[in-house]
Structure formats: structure tokens, C-alpha cells
Design a protein around this motif. Structure first.
Motif, PDB file in Angstrom:
ATOM      1  N   LEU A   1       0.830  -1.208   0.000  1.00  0.00           N
ATOM      2  CA  LEU A   1       0.000   0.000   0.000  1.00  0.00           C
ATOM      3  C   LEU A   1       0.864   1.258   0.000  1.00  0.00           C
ATOM      4  O   LEU A   1       0.588   2.230  -0.704  1.00  0.00           O
TER       5      LEU A   1
ATOM      6  N   PHE B   1       2.404   1.770  -3.337  1.00  0.00           N
ATOM      7  CA  PHE B   1       1.338   2.084  -4.285  1.00  0.00           C
ATOM      8  C   PHE B   1       0.956   3.546  -4.197  1.00  0.00           C
ATOM      9  O   PHE B   1       0.763   4.221  -5.212  1.00  0.00           O
ATOM     10  N   VAL B   2       0.845   4.065  -2.955  1.00  0.00           N
ATOM     11  CA  VAL B   2       0.466   5.464  -2.798  1.00  0.00           C
ATOM     12  C   VAL B   2       1.555   6.378  -3.350  1.00  0.00           C
ATOM     13  O   VAL B   2       1.268   7.360  -4.042  1.00  0.00           O
TER      14      VAL B   2
ATOM     15  N   TRP C   1       1.339   6.304  -6.994  1.00  0.00           N
ATOM     16  CA  TRP C   1       0.210   7.107  -7.467  1.00  0.00           C
ATOM     17  C   TRP C   1       0.565   8.580  -7.498  1.00  0.00           C
ATOM     18  O   TRP C   1       0.221   9.304  -8.438  1.00  0.00           O
ATOM     19  N   MET C   2       1.272   9.044  -6.463  1.00  0.00           N
ATOM     20  CA  MET C   2       1.653  10.451  -6.441  1.00  0.00           C
ATOM     21  C   MET C   2       2.577  10.781  -7.608  1.00  0.00           C
ATOM     22  O   MET C   2       2.501  11.871  -8.188  1.00  0.00           O
TER      23      MET C   2
END
Lengths: 304, 229
Positions: free
Chosen positions: B213, B216-217, B220-221
Motif C-alpha cells: 500500500l 502504491f500510494v 500514485w503520487m
């Protein structure tokens, strides 16, 4: 008793039902299944594990597990005493609520954990923020005047909302139930951790719902809200109904109504804030709406 | 062999006949080396030039970068942990990702502080999580591993920025998506290779999921970074 091998699984169900109906009498009901399990030749590992758990915790029912003071690391480690299969089982139980299966009694069974609620809340925060971002992008894709900007400030807002909901509302419900328990004496309450656990796991259904909300079809979004609310609301209702049904009718129904409506508010709030559908006039005036959002973000920034 | 066993007793009996003559002189000289010079070379780095000090630390950081890019089963990252690499990577990533002030075109981007807090706070929370679940890795070792494994994502950020210099289009988005996905899976795989061994077997997935996670974050940024116009 016929051969314990045949009856073992059914006896386990009996034990769970006995446990849910008479939490105070569980010390007596445990000895029978464990004797049956011990008398059979081969001990199946997962069942005996559960029996051990029940046996160990028989004297701790109704109280929190005290393993050291709250300043020691082991105290907090006792809240993370779960395996992968247990977490997956609890998540499954929150997604498929069967009538008659109280989530706390059937799945948590005196081993409330903080792993599930915490990481489900974190995942929900990011899934709502990311899906909202995707949704805004997809909605405005056809608009030539639109320039994509990642709206990262929404993550902070989502985080505050989700964590406040997941901690303050269980605190309120637990406090209310404990107060009623002290007044009425025949109401069975839950410990604070069990309440937090139930609320945390009941939020799981919102994660796939928020991912599916990126599909910009209007009726589908509201249908998804209805489905998610029914499922996770029923988990909450089935957990708390046995605790309040012995109270006066008015209090019982009022408590249930408050719990369900708060849950509904959370879902609808997410939908309206993160997945805003700009109307026709808004999309053409997109440049004018951005200064308003700039104002709100600067205000938020100043208050930090 | 049987001969030896048979003659065991006689052999030992024979030993008693051996005697050391008293008039063999034992002589030699014993000198204690003066230890101060050696200990100075080993422990005191006070007198070395600054260049040596900096280069030694940089070499250690660089060696760990190599270990992250080719994750083998080596314990160098765990044994000599340091937090210089993570700090360097975190500051670089946050500088490249940050948004401008309000009312500017870069308003929606995460602020420098937000990226910094997410990376460090996220690493601390993941470390606490793995320790609470019964992991045997120490606090700073885990911080070190998680910080160093951001390297593929930082490389992806640099690549994305270069790709975006050519304008934002569907092709550039596809390229960025592939690069970010590849580097995010590389980061997760690298940190799992280091961290997963320290967990009890039935909780490995519980520890790996927050790491997934986390990266992944960050991915994403990086992916949603849009250049200012």
C-alpha cells in the motif's frame, strides 16, 4: 455422543451459539467440546486452536486482556495477535452477514485486533481519495478547458473523516451501551476494542464500493451505495441488536436508528464530496470554480 | 586400526616413559607491542581529512543502492543500517513532487511536507506494524530497508519528468504508467525480499500488504504528477 469425529464441527457451531446466547455461562459450555476434541484420535489443528483460545480466555470473558501495563510494548502486541487466515475470515464475515451470526461472538471471539480496523481505515482513505481523483478526471475528460490537477488535499480530509468516524463513533456507542448496562443490569455489553473492531471491519465493504464509484453512471452509484449500506449496516445491526433488545423499545430502536443513520451519512458524504458530478453550468465555468477551491485550501492551510 | 586399538593401553603406558629433560633452556623474548598506534588507526577517525569521512559514508550509501537495485539475499542492508540514503531519496522525491503556493497552477500537488510526512510516517507505521505482529527485525533496520527501497520510485520520477518534457499526451501517459508500475513492483519486491524473512510464517501477508500500500500510494503520487503550464 456418537463418534466425536462426525460431531466435531456441529459441536463447534453449538458452542458458538451457546456462547452468543449466554456469554456468562461460557465456562461450562466450553468443557464439553474440548473433552470431545481431546478424546478423538487425531486433533485437527485449527479447531483445537480455537478450543485453546476459548479455554484460555474463559476467565477473561467480559474483561480486557491485561498483559502488562499500558506502557509496555507487550500490551499493544496483544492487540495484534492475529494470523492472516483470521483477518481474512473476519473480512469475509463482514462482507457476507448471515442472520443469526453475531460478528463479535462468531468471528472476533474474544480476540479483538487492531490490525484489521487500522489498515482497513488507511486503505479506505486512499481508495476514496484515489477513486475520487480518477472520477473527476473521467468526468472532465471531454472538456477541452480542463487541465488535470491532482487534488491531494482531499487525502487529508478523507483521513480525518474516516479516522474520526472509526474511533469516535465506537467510543460513543460503547459508552452508551456501558451506561445502559450499569442502569439496566441485564444488558450484555461489548468491550471498547470489540466495538472498534466491528466498526473497522464493517467499513471494509466501502473499499470496493469506492473503487466501483469511478464508473460515472448515475444510477449505478446510488445502487452501490444502497447495497453497501445494507450489507455493512446489517453487520452493525446484528451485532448491536442483542445488546439493546433487552432495553426499552424506544431506546433500542433509537440506538439502532442512530447507528444506521451515521453509517449512511458517512457513505453519502463520501459520495457527495469526493465524487462530485459537475452540472452542465459548472463544467463550462470550470475556471471560475477553481478560485473557490483555492480559497478553501488556503483557509485549511492557514488553520494548520 | 585394530592394531591401534589393541595397543591403546601400551601406548598410554609408553607415554609415562617420556620425560622432558630439565636442562633444555627455554628462551626467547616477549615484547608487548605499543598499542596506541593500532587503536588510533582502527577507532579514531578524528584526524583524517574530511574528504575521507564523506567518501566513506557515500560509498556505504552507494553500496546499499546497488543492493537495492539487484536484490539478492545479502544482509548488508540490515547489518550496517544508515538513514542517509532514505533521507536523500525522500528529499529528492519531495522536491520533485511538490506543489506551489495556492492560486498557482501547481496547487493540487502534494506539498513538500505532505510527501515527507507520508514517507517517514508511513515507514514508521509499517515498522511498528511488523514489530507488533511479532517480527524480529529492529526498528531502524526496517526504516533503513523501507527508505532505500524508494530508490526505484525516485528513478521513475526522474524518468517521468524527462518524459513530460516532451508534452503530456496519451503516449507519454502510457510510458509513465509502465515505468511507474514496473518501479513500484520492483520496490515492493525488493523490500519484501529483505523484510519477509523476519516474520512468522502465518503472518507474512499481513506484513507485506502495508508495504504494498505504501509504495502504491507513492507510485500514485508520481503518476499523477502533472507539469505546470
Amino acid at each position: 455422543m456418537a463418534s466425536p469425529d462426525d460431531l466435531k464441527f456441529q459441536e463447534f457451531e453449538e458452542a458458538a451459539d451457546l456462547l452468543s446466547s449466554n456469554p456468562g455461562a461460557s465456562t461450562l459450555s466450553i468443557s464439553n467440546p474440548s473433552a470431545a476434541a481431546a478424546s478423538s484420535g487425531d486433533v485437527r489443528v485449527d479447531l483445537s486452536d480455537d478450543e485453546d483460545n476459548q479455554q484460555e480466555n474463559s476467565e477473561l470473558l467480559g474483561g480486557e486482556k491485561q498483559t502488562g501495563g499500558f506502557w509496555t510494548f507487550e500490551y499493544y502486541q496483544s492487540f495484534f495477535n492475529v494470523d492472516t487466515v483470521q483477518v481474512l475470515d473476519r473480512i469475509k464475515g463482514s462482507v457476507m452477514p448471515l442472520p443469526g451470526r453475531n460478528f463479535v461472538k462468531h468471528h472476533i471471539r474474544n480476540n479483538p485486533d487492531l490490525y484489521g480496523p487500522f489498515w482497513i481505515c488507511v486503505t479506505l482513505v486512499f481508495s476514496v481519495a484515489i477513486s475520487g481523483d480518477l472520477f473527476t478526471f473521467l468526468i472532465n475528460m471531454g472538456d477541452p478547458g480542463y487541465h488535470y490537477r491532482p487534488q491531494f488535499n482531499r487525502v487529508s480530509i478523507a483521513a480525518i473523516t474516516v479516522f474520526l468516524y472509526a474511533w469516535l463513533v465506537p467510543l460513543g456507542v460503547w459508552g452508551f451501551l456501558t451506561w445502559r448496562q450499569s442502569v439496566e443490569r441485564h444488558i450484555s455489553g461489548y468491550t471498547f476494542l470489540e466495538t472498534v473492531c466491528v466498526y473497522g471491519y464493517s467499513l471494509f465493504i466501502y473499499i470496493p464500493t469506492s473503487i466501483l464509484w469511478t464508473i460515472p453512471v448515475y444510477w449505478l452509484e446510488w445502487l452501490l451505495i444502497a447495497i453497501a449500506m445494507v450489507i455493512s449496516g446489517s453487520v452493525l445491526v446484528m451485532t448491536f441488536w442483542p445488546a439493546v433488545r433487552d432495553d426499552t423499545k424506544l431506546t433500542a430502536f433509537a440506538t439502532m436508528a442512530v447507528i444506521v443513520s451515521l453509517h449512511a451519512l458517512l457513505a453519502i458524504g463520501f459520495k457527495l464530496y469526493f465524487f462530485q458530478t459537475p452540472t452542465k453550468t459548472e463544467s463550462s465555468h470550470f475556471g471560475q470554480t477553481t478560485p473557490a477551491s483555492h480559497l478553501t485550501t488556503t483557509n485549511v492551510g492557514k488553520h494548520q | 586400526m585394530a592394531e591401534v586399538e589393541e595397543s591403546n593401553k601400551p601406548l598410554f603406558a609408553g607415554l609415562s616413559d617420556i620425560s622432558i629433560s630439565e636442562d633444555i633452556p627455554v628462551e626467547g623474548d616477549i615484547s608487548v607491542p605499543v598499542g596506541s598506534q593500532n587503536t588510533d588507526n582502527d577507532f579514531s577517525t578524528l584526524d583524517e581529512p574530511v574528504k575521507d569521512t564523506i567518501l566513506r559514508d557515500l560509498r556505504a550509501v552507494g553500496q546499499k543502492f546497488v543492493h537495492v537495485m539487484y536484490p539478492k539475499k545479502s544482509s548488508a542492508l540490515l547489518r550496517d543500517w544508515d538513514l542517509w540514503g532514505p533521507l536523500l531519496l525522500c528529499v529528492t522525491l519531495a522536491l520533485m513532487l511538490q506543489g506551489g503556493s495556492a492560486d498557482s497552477e501547481e496547487d493540487g500537488r502534494p506539498q513538500f511536507a505532505e510527501v515527507f510526512v507520508i514517507i517517514w510516517f508511513g515507514s514508521v507505521i509499517i515498522t511498528l506494524n511488523s514489530k507488533l505482529l511479532g517480527g524480529t527485525i529492529s526498528f531502524f533496520q526496517s526504516l533503513c530497508v523501507l527508505g532505500y527501497c524508494i530508490l526505484p520510485l525516485t528513478v521513475a520520477m526522474i524518468v517521468c519528468r524527462i518524459v513530460l518534457l516532451g508534452g503530456a499526451s496519451i503516449v507519454s501517459f502510457a510510458v509513465r504508467l509502465i515505468v511507474v508500475t514496473a518501479s513500484f513492483s520492483w520496490s515492493t519486491f525488493a523490500s519484501t525480499a529483505f523484510l519477509a524473512d523476519s516474520q512468522p510464517a502465518n503472518r507474512k501477508a499481513l506484513v507485506v500488504y502495508p508495504v504494498f500500500l505504501f509504495y502504491f500510494v507513492i507510485g500514485w503520487m508520481i503518476l499523477t504528477f502533472s507539469p505546470s503550464q
